[in-house]
Every structure is written in C-alpha cells, then in structure tokens.
Write a protein that holds these residues in place. Structure first.
Motif, PDB file in Angstrom:
ATOM      1  N   LEU A  68       0.681  -4.367   2.005  1.00 20.64           N
ATOM      2  CA  LEU A  68       0.555  -3.270   1.047  1.00 20.64           C
ATOM      3  C   LEU A  68       1.186  -3.694  -0.267  1.00 20.64           C
ATOM      4  CD1 LEU A  68       0.001  -0.220   0.367  1.00 20.64           C
ATOM      5  CD2 LEU A  68       2.326   0.232   1.176  1.00 20.64           C
ATOM      6  N   ALA A  69       0.517  -3.425  -1.376  1.00 20.50           N
ATOM      7  CA  ALA A  69       1.077  -3.651  -2.707  1.00 20.50           C
ATOM      8  C   ALA A  69       1.117  -2.315  -3.431  1.00 20.50           C
ATOM      9  CB  ALA A  69       0.223  -4.646  -3.487  1.00 20.50           C
ATOM     10  N   THR A  70       2.250  -2.013  -4.059  1.00 25.34           N
ATOM     11  CA  THR A  70       2.427  -0.708  -4.682  1.00 25.34           C
ATOM     12  C   THR A  70       3.375  -0.780  -5.871  1.00 25.34           C
ATOM     13  OG1 THR A  70       3.106   1.597  -4.259  1.00 25.34           O
ATOM     14  CG2 THR A  70       4.332  -0.127  -3.125  1.00 25.34           C
ATOM     15  N   THR A  71       3.272   0.210  -6.733  1.00 25.92           N
ATOM     16  CA  THR A  71       4.235   0.390  -7.823  1.00 25.92           C
ATOM     17  C   THR A  71       5.090   1.630  -7.589  1.00 25.92           C
ATOM     18  OG1 THR A  71       2.616   1.649  -9.116  1.00 25.92           O
ATOM     19  CG2 THR A  71       2.720  -0.732  -9.504  1.00 25.92           C
ATOM     20  N   ASP A  72       4.910   2.259  -6.448  1.00 27.24           N
ATOM     21  CA  ASP A  72       5.660   3.471  -6.121  1.00 27.24           C
ATOM     22  C   ASP A  72       6.901   3.117  -5.305  1.00 27.24           C
ATOM     23  OD1 ASP A  72       6.033   6.408  -5.736  1.00 27.24           O
ATOM     24  OD2 ASP A  72       5.717   5.848  -3.636  1.00 27.24           O
ATOM     25  N   PRO A  73       8.098   3.414  -5.792  1.00 31.58           N
ATOM     26  CA  PRO A  73       9.329   3.026  -5.086  1.00 31.58           C
ATOM     27  C   PRO A  73       9.431   3.586  -3.668  1.00 31.58           C
ATOM     28  CG  PRO A  73       9.826   3.677  -7.338  1.00 31.58           C
ATOM     29  CD  PRO A  73       8.393   4.037  -7.100  1.00 31.58           C
ATOM     30  N   GLU A  74       9.077   4.840  -3.475  1.00 28.48           N
ATOM     31  CA  GLU A  74       9.203   5.431  -2.144  1.00 28.48           C
ATOM     32  C   GLU A  74       8.297   4.727  -1.146  1.00 28.48           C
ATOM     33  OE1 GLU A  74       9.087   9.774   0.147  1.00 28.48           O
ATOM     34  OE2 GLU A  74       8.575   9.636  -1.985  1.00 28.48           O
ATOM     35  N   THR A  75       7.080   4.450  -1.548  1.00 27.37           N
ATOM     36  CA  THR A  75       6.154   3.742  -0.671  1.00 27.37           C
ATOM     37  C   THR A  75       6.654   2.335  -0.369  1.00 27.37           C
ATOM     38  OG1 THR A  75       4.292   4.979  -1.598  1.00 27.37           O
ATOM     39  CG2 THR A  75       3.777   2.937  -0.422  1.00 27.37           C
ATOM     40  N   ALA A  76       7.177   1.682  -1.386  1.00 30.72           N
ATOM     41  CA  ALA A  76       7.614   0.294  -1.235  1.00 30.72           C
ATOM     42  C   ALA A  76       8.844   0.157  -0.360  1.00 30.72           C
ATOM     43  CB  ALA A  76       7.884  -0.312  -2.604  1.00 30.72           C
ATOM     44  N   PHE A  77       9.811   1.037  -0.540  1.00 32.71           N
ATOM     45  CA  PHE A  77      11.122   0.828   0.077  1.00 32.71           C
ATOM     46  C   PHE A  77      11.365   1.661   1.331  1.00 32.71           C
ATOM     47  CE2 PHE A  77      11.472  -0.707  -4.225  1.00 32.71           C
ATOM     48  CZ  PHE A  77      12.228  -1.862  -4.083  1.00 32.71           C
TER      49      PHE A  77
END
Length: 448
Positions: A68-77
């Motif tokens: 998964l690649a994202t710019t959303d912190p909640e999704t990423a972390f």
C-alpha cells in the motif's frame, strides 16, 4: 515469535533508495518475514513513480505481502511493527542550496557537514519528530529505525523532544567502510571482521579491526593501505564496487590518506575530510555543479527511468534494480529487536558514561548490543585528547542547532555556525546564516 510476520512502513516512499530497500527486504524473507509493506510520503507524485514499480516487484516476487502507498498518516502508520524512515525535507532543491550557499563564501557545501548540514538539520527536525508522533499515535508499540540525515542533529533533537520514543538512529557509512576494510585485509566481507569504534555520526574512528575467527589484528595491514590509497579499492580490485561509485565518492575515499596519519592508532571515517581537509574540499568544488547535480543526473535519473519502465511494461522480471547490500543493516537491526538476538551494532545513542571522559548527554555513535528492549551501549572507556577535542566542538554545534530550532533563536544558530570547524569566522557565519534563512523560510521556524 518466530512465526510472526511483520508490517513495515517506509517513510520517504518516493526516495531513490526505496527500490533497493524493497529488494533487500524481499531478499531476507527467511529471517525477517513480512505480511505488509507500506509507503508513506507527503509528495504523492514522486511517491507514485516509485510505488507503481515496487508494487509490481512485490507482486511478482512475494505475492503474499500486502502493499500500500499512501499520503495519509493514519493509513500509513496504523498496524505496523517498524517504521523505516529516510526522509529528505525540501528534497534536492534545498540540498542544492545547502551546498551552494556556503560555497559563495568560500566555505564547503555538504549535505550533512558544516553549514549545509546545519541547514538540513533545521529542516529535518520537524519532519522526523512528526513521523515519531504518527507512529506513537497509531502504532505505539512499533519501533522507528531512522536513517534520515543529518543523523547527528536528528538524534539530538529526538533525545530532547521525544525522550521516551522507540526510535533508533543509524547510519550505513561505517558499514560501507568496514566492507572496504575487509577487502583490504583480504577477507571476503565485513562479516569476517570484528571491530571497535567511537565518535559522533559522520565523525568517528575505528580503534580495532580483527579477524572474527582467528583474532588476528588486521589494523596494521589496513593502515598501511589506507595511508597510501585511502579506502579506494581500485588499487586492489580495479573497480569501486557497487555502492558510492560516483567520482566525488572516489575522491572522498582516497582523500582519507591525507589525514589518517594524524592518529596511527585509529582509522577515520571518510566524513572527517570535511573537518580536516576543508580547504582542499572547497578548492576542488564547483559551485555550478555540486554533489546534488551529480545525484540528479545519475542515481535519480536512473532510478526513476527504471521505475517508469517497469510500470509501463507491467513486469519487473528484467529489472536493473538490485538488493541494496548496505541496507541489510536495517534487517539486522529489525531482527535483533524482533528476536532479541543481542546483535552487536553501531548506533547513535546517549553517551551516559560509555565514553568515560565525554559529555554524558551527547549522542554518540558507538557499538551496542541490540535486543527486544532496544540498545545496550558497550563501554568505550576514555578517548584520546585529539578526538575528544574535535568531538566536543562538533557536539556543541549539534546541541546549539537543536537549541535554535526549539527556541527559535537566531543567536543560537549563529553560534552553531561560528563554532563549526568548517567556518572561518563569525562574520562569514552570519553572512551564510542570513542567506540560509532566506532560502529556508518555508521550512525553518521563524528565528528571532
């Protein structure tokens, strides 16, 4: 625990180093099995170039791993075990200014050392601390393995701003040099040697290199070679290897021969050239074409071209991407934490008496035993006056830089620049500082 599969997020997903790190992670699934790899970056366009290619690589080589690649912190972390952080706040545009502004005043321009390193540090502190906070908010039991530069300033900042965080600051440069030492000594790899080291990040010395099996002292043989050729391997193998092969790096490796004899009992880190040979560095610098230009024309162009080729082809079966061998230390560190291996690794940690005659609050780079509770620094003892004096000056520069960021202090940053061994006077320090403030107005706190 041995059956667990881990989830990692690469913070700085758009980095040119990311494909090599992904290849490295996939190559070590036998000892560090993954269930998920995420990318996080605040530049969606740059990250997409790398992510599109890496998604194909992962699908073809390890389809069991979710990507998964994202710019959303909640999704990423959320739902991660490790953060692998290698961010560059301001990207290459600001690195170029870090290098070229000091050169206007006859001062070396470099991304982690001198005024350029201070400027980069002032940008990096906020970005790294933000990532730490995301990790602690969404995955509080995760560990952050940070190799974002300038590691020394970042480590001092996180020590003070995130004192209880699960962050380990690391650097691959000593590992690269140890690999060269092993070859100079006639060994196959760095795993055939054992070593002792002390210093600050990009500012240290080896005090012992021995054969891991026999205990043979390898320092005399390596020292003889280094005094003649530096760490440049072309004199024994005819080429430079696969890492740090650009012309500027070959000059760096060879330049070590000019200052290594300052202490016959140690072997220096290459980065000390910026503090001990700054006049030569400036004399051989081209303000119109610095290291940043070399990277943009070389590694960045090559990596992005290959990423786009893979995405267009829909397959990575013939990719030119290879395992980033020097990034294996990331897996070494992660497995040491995950499986409590007590591996001996070089980390940037609070001194707290490990170096007996040095500031206990300094962030020093020394050997540590790493397990599930983090690092246990090994005792170094007393260090020689020459190295102690240099380190005291440099650690003061790092502390004043962090002071300046926290206090929004123009004075503290002027002091930091003036104290740097790379800057000739307070007058020149102020001229450089005023230019750097203008260049970094979108990244630094407002200084008063």
């Amino acid at each position: 625990m041995q059956d667990k599969k881990f989830s990692v997020v690469i913070a700085g997903g758009g980095s040119t180093f990311t494909p090599g790190i992904v290849m490295m992670l996939l190559a070590h699934q036998d000892r560090f099995p993954l269930r998920q790899i995420k990318f996080y970056d605040n530049d969606p366009d740059r990250q997409k170039i790398v992510a599109d290619a890496c998604e194909i690589i992962i699908r073809e080589r390890a389809p069991q791993i979710k990507f998964l690649a994202t710019t959303d912190p909640e999704t990423a972390f959320t739902d991660i075990d490790f953060v692998l952080a290698h961010i560059r706040v301001g990207k290459y545009e600001m690195r170029s200014k870090d290098e070229k502004i000091p050169l206007k005043y006859g001062v070396l321009g470099q991304e982690t050392c001198g005024p350029g390193g201070i400027a980069y540090g002032m940008r990096s502190i906020g970005g790294v601390v933000e990532i730490v906070h995301y990790m602690e908010k969404y995955s509080p039991n995760a560990w952050m393995l940070n190799y974002s530069n300038p590691a020394a300033i970042v480590a001092e900042a996180t020590r003070r701003l995130c004192p209880n965080s699960r962050i380990l600051n690391i650097c691959d440069m000593p590992i690269d040099i140890e690999g060269k030492m092993a070859q100079i000594a006639g060994r196959e790899s760095l795993h055939d040697i054992e070593w002792k080291y002390f210093g600050l990040n990009h500012f240290g010395w080896w005090t012992s290199i021995k054969d891991k099996k026999t205990g043979e002292d390898l320092m005399p043989k390596i020292r003889d070679y280094v005094w003649k050729h530096g760490y440049n391997l072309k004199y024994i193998k005819g080429d430079a290897g696969v890492q740090h092969v650009d012309p500027s790096w070959q000059v760096t490796f060879e330049m070590v021969k000019g200052f290594a004899p300052l202490d016959p009992n140690t072997l220096p880190n290459t980065y000390l050239k910026y503090y001990l040979c700054q006049d030569d560095v400036v004399a051989h610098s081209d303000i119109k074409h610095t290291r940043t230009d070399e990277v943009i024309e070389g590694r960045e162009k090559e990596v992005f071209t290959e990423c786009r080729r893979i995405a267009a082809a829909g397959t990575a079966k013939e990719t030119s991407f290879v395992v980033d061998a020097h990034a294996v230390y990331i897996v070494d560190l992660a497995t040491a934490i995950a499986y409590n291996t007590k591996a001996n690794m070089l980390l940037i940690v609070p001194n707290e008496g490990a170096i007996e005659n040095f500031d206990p609050t300094a962030m020093v780079e020394i050997p540590c035993l790493v397990g599930s509770d983090g690092p246990e620094p090994l005792v170094v003892g007393k260090i020689p006056q020459f190295q102690k004096g240099m380190m005291e000056q440099q650690v003061s520069v790092e502390k004043l830089t962090v002071d300046a960021w926290i206090e929004h202090s123009y004075l503290k940053l002027w002091q930091a620049l003036t104290l740097s061994k790379t800057v000739p006077s307070a007058k020149v320090a102020k001229l450089i500082l005023d230019d750097l403030i203008e260049a970094n107005k979108d990244f630094w706190p407002e200084l008063k």
